[in-house]
Design a protein around this motif. Sequence first.
Motif, short mmCIF file in Angstrom:
data_model
loop_
_atom_site.label_atom_id
_atom_site.label_comp_id
_atom_site.label_asym_id
_atom_site.label_seq_id
_atom_site.Cartn_x
_atom_site.Cartn_y
_atom_site.Cartn_z
N VAL A 45 0.83 -1.20 0.00
CA VAL A 45 0.00 0.00 0.00
C VAL A 45 0.86 1.25 0.00
O VAL A 45 0.63 2.22 -0.72
CB VAL A 45 -0.97 -0.01 1.20
N VAL A 46 1.95 1.26 0.81
CA VAL A 46 2.84 2.41 0.88
C VAL A 46 3.52 2.65 -0.47
O VAL A 46 3.62 3.77 -0.96
CB VAL A 46 3.89 2.20 1.99
N ALA A 47 3.97 1.52 -1.09
CA ALA A 47 4.63 1.65 -2.40
C ALA A 47 3.67 2.22 -3.44
O ALA A 47 4.05 3.07 -4.25
CB ALA A 47 5.18 0.29 -2.84
N ALA A 48 2.43 1.74 -3.43
CA ALA A 48 1.45 2.25 -4.39
C ALA A 48 1.19 3.74 -4.14
O ALA A 48 1.04 4.54 -5.08
CB ALA A 48 0.15 1.46 -4.29
N GLY A 49 1.12 4.13 -2.86
CA GLY A 49 0.90 5.54 -2.55
C GLY A 49 2.05 6.41 -3.02
O GLY A 49 1.85 7.51 -3.55
N VAL A 50 3.29 5.94 -2.82
CA VAL A 50 4.46 6.71 -3.26
C VAL A 50 4.44 6.86 -4.78
O VAL A 50 4.72 7.93 -5.33
CB VAL A 50 5.74 6.02 -2.78
N VAL A 90 3.03 14.57 -8.85
CA VAL A 90 4.05 15.62 -8.90
C VAL A 90 4.52 15.84 -10.32
O VAL A 90 4.70 16.98 -10.79
CB VAL A 90 5.22 15.26 -7.96
N ALA A 91 4.75 14.73 -11.06
CA ALA A 91 5.19 14.85 -12.45
C ALA A 91 4.15 15.58 -13.30
O ALA A 91 4.49 16.40 -14.16
CB ALA A 91 5.49 13.47 -13.03
N LEU A 92 2.85 15.28 -13.06
CA LEU A 92 1.80 15.94 -13.82
C LEU A 92 1.75 17.43 -13.52
O LEU A 92 1.59 18.26 -14.41
CB LEU A 92 0.45 15.29 -13.49
N VAL A 93 1.91 17.81 -12.24
CA VAL A 93 1.91 19.22 -11.87
C VAL A 93 3.07 19.96 -12.52
O VAL A 93 2.94 21.06 -13.04
CB VAL A 93 1.96 19.36 -10.33
N VAL A 94 4.25 19.33 -12.52
CA VAL A 94 5.42 19.96 -13.14
C VAL A 94 5.20 20.15 -14.62
O VAL A 94 5.53 21.17 -15.21
CB VAL A 94 6.68 19.11 -12.87
N ALA A 95 4.59 19.12 -15.27
CA ALA A 95 4.34 19.23 -16.72
C ALA A 95 3.37 20.36 -17.02
O ALA A 95 3.56 21.13 -17.96
CB ALA A 95 3.81 17.90 -17.25
N VAL A 96 2.29 20.47 -16.21
CA VAL A 96 1.32 21.54 -16.42
C VAL A 96 1.96 22.90 -16.20
O VAL A 96 1.75 23.86 -16.94
CB VAL A 96 0.10 21.35 -15.49
N GLY A 97 2.82 23.01 -15.17
CA GLY A 97 3.51 24.26 -14.92
C GLY A 97 4.42 24.64 -16.05
O GLY A 97 4.52 25.81 -16.44
N SER A 98 5.10 23.68 -16.64
CA SER A 98 5.99 23.96 -17.77
C SER A 98 5.19 24.46 -18.97
O SER A 98 5.59 25.37 -19.68
CB SER A 98 6.78 22.71 -18.14
N THR A 99 4.00 23.84 -19.17
CA THR A 99 3.14 24.29 -20.29
C THR A 99 2.68 25.72 -20.09
O THR A 99 2.69 26.52 -21.01
CB THR A 99 1.92 23.36 -20.41
N ASP A 100 2.30 26.08 -18.84
CA ASP A 100 1.88 27.45 -18.58
C ASP A 100 3.01 28.43 -18.81
O ASP A 100 2.83 29.51 -19.33
CB ASP A 100 1.35 27.58 -17.14
N ASP A 101 4.23 28.04 -18.39
CA ASP A 101 5.37 28.93 -18.58
C ASP A 101 5.65 29.16 -20.05
O ASP A 101 5.95 30.26 -20.50
CB ASP A 101 6.62 28.35 -17.90
N ASP A 102 5.52 28.07 -20.85
CA ASP A 102 5.75 28.23 -22.28
C ASP A 102 4.72 29.14 -22.90
O ASP A 102 5.00 29.91 -23.81
CB ASP A 102 5.72 26.85 -22.98
N THR A 103 3.45 29.04 -22.37
CA THR A 103 2.38 29.87 -22.93
C THR A 103 2.58 31.34 -22.59
O THR A 103 2.36 32.22 -23.40
CB THR A 103 1.02 29.40 -22.40
N SER A 104 3.05 31.61 -21.35
CA SER A 104 3.18 32.99 -20.92
C SER A 104 4.42 33.66 -21.48
O SER A 104 4.41 34.84 -21.81
CB SER A 104 3.22 33.06 -19.38
N THR A 105 5.53 32.91 -21.60
CA THR A 105 6.77 33.51 -22.06
C THR A 105 6.99 33.34 -23.53
O THR A 105 7.86 33.97 -24.10
CB THR A 105 7.95 32.89 -21.30
N GLY A 106 6.21 32.47 -24.17
CA GLY A 106 6.40 32.27 -25.60
C GLY A 106 7.37 31.14 -25.87
O GLY A 106 8.31 30.88 -25.11
N THR A 107 7.13 30.47 -26.95
CA THR A 107 8.01 29.38 -27.34
C THR A 107 9.29 29.96 -27.91
O THR A 107 9.25 30.86 -28.73
CB THR A 107 7.31 28.49 -28.39
N PRO A 108 10.47 29.49 -27.44
CA PRO A 108 11.72 30.04 -27.97
C PRO A 108 11.85 29.75 -29.45
O PRO A 108 11.40 28.73 -29.96
CB PRO A 108 12.79 29.30 -27.14
N TYR A 109 12.47 30.71 -30.15
CA TYR A 109 12.65 30.54 -31.58
C TYR A 109 13.70 29.48 -31.85
O TYR A 109 14.66 29.31 -31.09
CB TYR A 109 13.10 31.86 -32.22
#
Length: 296
Positions: free
Chosen positions: A89-94, A101-120
């Motif tokens: 159960v502990v392993a499944a929870g971890v 956490v990985a999903l939150v980081v991915a969503v945050g990266s997408t928002d940053d790309d949207t706000s700052t623009g995709t680098p040329y």
Amino acid sequence: MSNDQQPDGGIIWNVRALVGDLADELPPESSTDRPQESPAGRPQSSRPVGVPAASDATGPTPQPPVRGEWVSTGQVVPQSSGISMGKAVVAAGVTLLVMVVALVVAVGSTDDDTSTGTPYPDFPAGGPQYLPPEDAGLPTPEPSFIPTTEPAEPTFDDPEDLALAQLHQFRQQDLPTVSLAGQYVAQLASKTVGIVDRNQVAANGSHTFYAEDILAEHLDLRNRFDGETQVVLLLSTDYGRQQLYEGEPLWITLALPPGSSKEAVARWCANQFPQLTGTDLDNQCVPRRLNPVGSS
């Protein structure tokens, strides 16, 4: 009789004596490691340790021996699966937490790309390559503006129109240079298109003056006196009473000699045309006053 052997040809229980040097790998013997004999001098039943008899089925279920506990031959020891239910159960929870956490980081990266623009992207050393729309497979855009160019000089098929345009050009450049303050100037020519002057012969050989003839006379006077005094071309409506001839303004060629009095201009005319006197001189050079527009 040795202590390693039971009476009546019993089983040898000293395992250390059997395995020799490997005995060091076995747990030390204790009084509890030996099987208990029955009162008749025979070993107890070979029933596995911890397994109750049929008559004990109603009693509590014995627990299997712990790791390292010595068991006799034939005893069944349950093996642990290696991962308890709590650990699973502990392993499944971890794992779930890591995925969140990985999903939150991915969503945050997408928002940053949207706000700052995709680098040329990196362009090659020569810079970005431009392709015309037709080479890139795109429709050619329509021009959104009309290029501005210098206005072309008007073309005149009629020499009269050209001469009249040149007269207006001289007048436009000369008028701002003349002060209308009531000073006297010398009037050298006064003509309108189609006028007849019996005292003069036009360039066309007659006494009728057209635009070409008026222009030719003005250029002759301008070239003659321009070195010693200023010569300008005005219309009779640019000063004084704004005189008209048969409803049309006259083209006036004026010389601006030094001095502003009538006598000074008259002397200048006599000096410039010494062969003329009286009415002939007045027809060629006469003092005129440049008053402001509307005044006599």
